[in-house]
Motif scaffolding. Structure first.
Motif, PDB file in Angstrom:
ATOM      1  N   VAL A  60     -13.681  27.032  20.932  1.00 56.07           N
ATOM      2  CA  VAL A  60     -13.681  26.494  22.298  1.00 56.07           C
ATOM      3  C   VAL A  60     -12.957  27.481  23.210  1.00 56.07           C
ATOM      4  N   GLN A  61     -13.551  27.775  24.360  1.00 57.50           N
ATOM      5  CA  GLN A  61     -12.960  28.735  25.301  1.00 57.50           C
ATOM      6  C   GLN A  61     -11.935  28.095  26.228  1.00 57.50           C
ATOM      7  N   SER A  62     -12.231  26.890  26.708  1.00 53.42           N
ATOM      8  CA  SER A  62     -11.317  26.232  27.642  1.00 53.42           C
ATOM      9  C   SER A  62     -11.413  24.717  27.481  1.00 53.42           C
ATOM     10  N   VAL A  63     -10.338  24.045  27.875  1.00 51.24           N
ATOM     11  CA  VAL A  63     -10.256  22.593  27.730  1.00 51.24           C
ATOM     12  C   VAL A  63      -9.868  21.951  29.055  1.00 51.24           C
ATOM     13  N   ASP A  64     -10.222  20.677  29.161  1.00 47.47           N
ATOM     14  CA  ASP A  64      -9.723  19.818  30.228  1.00 47.47           C
ATOM     15  C   ASP A  64      -8.873  18.762  29.554  1.00 47.47           C
ATOM     16  N   ILE A  65      -7.763  18.405  30.176  1.00 42.27           N
ATOM     17  CA  ILE A  65      -6.918  17.335  29.650  1.00 42.27           C
ATOM     18  C   ILE A  65      -6.893  16.224  30.683  1.00 42.27           C
ATOM     19  N   TRP A  66      -7.316  15.061  30.218  1.00 39.15           N
ATOM     20  CA  TRP A  66      -7.438  13.873  31.055  1.00 39.15           C
ATOM     21  C   TRP A  66      -6.290  12.928  30.737  1.00 39.15           C
ATOM     22  N   VAL A  67      -5.862  12.156  31.734  1.00 43.19           N
ATOM     23  CA  VAL A  67      -4.794  11.184  31.526  1.00 43.19           C
ATOM     24  C   VAL A  67      -5.286   9.819  31.993  1.00 43.19           C
ATOM     25  N   ASP A  68      -4.919   8.808  31.214  1.00 42.75           N
ATOM     26  CA  ASP A  68      -5.295   7.426  31.525  1.00 42.75           C
ATOM     27  C   ASP A  68      -4.060   6.557  31.338  1.00 42.75           C
ATOM     28  N   HIS A  95       1.906   3.532  26.909  1.00 44.57           N
ATOM     29  CA  HIS A  95       0.473   3.572  26.602  1.00 44.57           C
ATOM     30  C   HIS A  95      -0.310   4.596  27.415  1.00 44.57           C
ATOM     31  N   THR A  96       0.369   5.553  28.041  1.00 44.26           N
ATOM     32  CA  THR A  96      -0.355   6.630  28.710  1.00 44.26           C
ATOM     33  C   THR A  96      -1.106   7.418  27.644  1.00 44.26           C
ATOM     34  N   THR A  97      -2.380   7.659  27.888  1.00 45.63           N
ATOM     35  CA  THR A  97      -3.229   8.342  26.924  1.00 45.63           C
ATOM     36  C   THR A  97      -3.683   9.688  27.483  1.00 45.63           C
ATOM     37  N   PHE A  98      -3.539  10.726  26.663  1.00 45.81           N
ATOM     38  CA  PHE A  98      -4.020  12.055  26.996  1.00 45.81           C
ATOM     39  C   PHE A  98      -5.242  12.338  26.130  1.00 45.81           C
ATOM     40  N   ARG A  99      -6.326  12.791  26.761  1.00 45.95           N
ATOM     41  CA  ARG A  99      -7.554  13.109  26.038  1.00 45.95           C
ATOM     42  C   ARG A  99      -7.960  14.530  26.392  1.00 45.95           C
ATOM     43  N   MET A 100      -8.133  15.366  25.364  1.00 49.70           N
ATOM     44  CA  MET A 100      -8.517  16.752  25.553  1.00 49.70           C
ATOM     45  C   MET A 100     -10.007  16.901  25.263  1.00 49.70           C
ATOM     46  N   THR A 101     -10.720  17.512  26.203  1.00 55.08           N
ATOM     47  CA  THR A 101     -12.159  17.710  26.038  1.00 55.08           C
ATOM     48  C   THR A 101     -12.505  19.193  26.136  1.00 55.08           C
ATOM     49  N   ASP A 102     -13.613  19.557  25.515  1.00 58.15           N
ATOM     50  CA  ASP A 102     -14.177  20.893  25.676  1.00 58.15           C
ATOM     51  C   ASP A 102     -14.665  20.965  27.125  1.00 58.15           C
ATOM     52  N   ALA A 103     -14.161  21.927  27.893  1.00 59.50           N
ATOM     53  CA  ALA A 103     -14.492  22.002  29.318  1.00 59.50           C
ATOM     54  C   ALA A 103     -15.977  22.262  29.560  1.00 59.50           C
ATOM     55  N   SER A 104     -16.649  22.909  28.619  1.00 62.78           N
ATOM     56  CA  SER A 104     -18.060  23.220  28.851  1.00 62.78           C
ATOM     57  C   SER A 104     -19.007  22.104  28.417  1.00 62.78           C
ATOM     58  N   THR A 105     -18.611  21.302  27.426  1.00 59.19           N
ATOM     59  CA  THR A 105     -19.515  20.252  26.930  1.00 59.19           C
ATOM     60  C   THR A 105     -19.052  18.842  27.241  1.00 59.19           C
ATOM     61  N   GLY A 106     -17.761  18.670  27.525  1.00 55.25           N
ATOM     62  CA  GLY A 106     -17.208  17.335  27.761  1.00 55.25           C
ATOM     63  C   GLY A 106     -16.883  16.578  26.481  1.00 55.25           C
ATOM     64  N   ARG A 107     -17.112  17.186  25.312  1.00 53.93           N
ATOM     65  CA  ARG A 107     -16.845  16.520  24.039  1.00 53.93           C
ATOM     66  C   ARG A 107     -15.339  16.325  23.847  1.00 53.93           C
ATOM     67  N   THR A 108     -14.957  15.128  23.434  1.00 52.41           N
ATOM     68  CA  THR A 108     -13.557  14.854  23.152  1.00 52.41           C
ATOM     69  C   THR A 108     -13.153  15.556  21.868  1.00 52.41           C
ATOM     70  N   LEU A 109     -12.051  16.312  21.937  1.00 55.97           N
ATOM     71  CA  LEU A 109     -11.540  17.071  20.799  1.00 55.97           C
ATOM     72  C   LEU A 109     -10.316  16.412  20.177  1.00 55.97           C
ATOM     73  N   ALA A 110      -9.498  15.780  21.006  1.00 62.44           N
ATOM     74  CA  ALA A 110      -8.281  15.129  20.512  1.00 62.44           C
ATOM     75  C   ALA A 110      -7.775  14.143  21.553  1.00 62.44           C
ATOM     76  N   MET A 111      -6.970  13.185  21.085  1.00 66.31           N
ATOM     77  CA  MET A 111      -6.383  12.174  21.959  1.00 66.31           C
ATOM     78  C   MET A 111      -4.990  11.845  21.440  1.00 66.31           C
TER      79      MET A 111
END
Length: 124
Positions: A60-68, A95-111
């Motif tokens: 994976v080249q780059s990631v996005d990290i989302w927070v909920d 209960h704050t959740t961090f979700r890391m996705t592949d920036a190019s595909t949007g696939r969740t890699l880890a939470m």
């Protein structure tokens, strides 16, 4: 729902060692430190959290990290390279959740999920 052998989910496992509640695909890691927000040190139940990630073994080249925070739609917190770290502000709560996705595909890699814990025992 069945899980593939490349995915690991262990509820509550690692709450005290920084891995937290969550899952990660093979060759992906996302850790939070601390994963338990100590109410004695943070009476408001909010704290800054250091996040570390590594998905370089997945190509994976780059990631996005989302927070909920559980009170609305997830928001993109940050984007980064395949390996890195960053620290939040004092806004992370129970209960704050961090979700890391592949920036190019949007696939969740880890939470990872962060919890507020009652006062942790201190050594005298």
């Amino acid at each position: 729902m069945s899980q593939s052998t490349s995915e690991l989910y262990v509820p509550g496992n690692g709450l005290l060692d920084g891995r937290g509640d969550g899952y990660a695909l093979k060759d992906a890691s996302l850790t939070a430190t601390p994963v338990g927000i100590d109410m004695c040190e943070n009476p408001g139940g909010r704290s800054a959290i250091a996040m570390n990630w590594d998905v370089s073994g997945r190509g994976v080249q780059s990631v996005d990290i989302w927070v909920d925070d559980g009170h609305g739609r997830p928001k993109k917190w940050m984007s980064g390279s395949s390996k890195g770290s960053a620290t939040t502000g004092n806004w992370v709560g129970d209960h704050t959740t961090f979700r890391m996705t592949d920036a190019s595909t949007g696939r969740t890699l880890a939470m990872r999920r962060v919890y507020v814990v009652k006062c942790l025992a201190k050594n005298a």
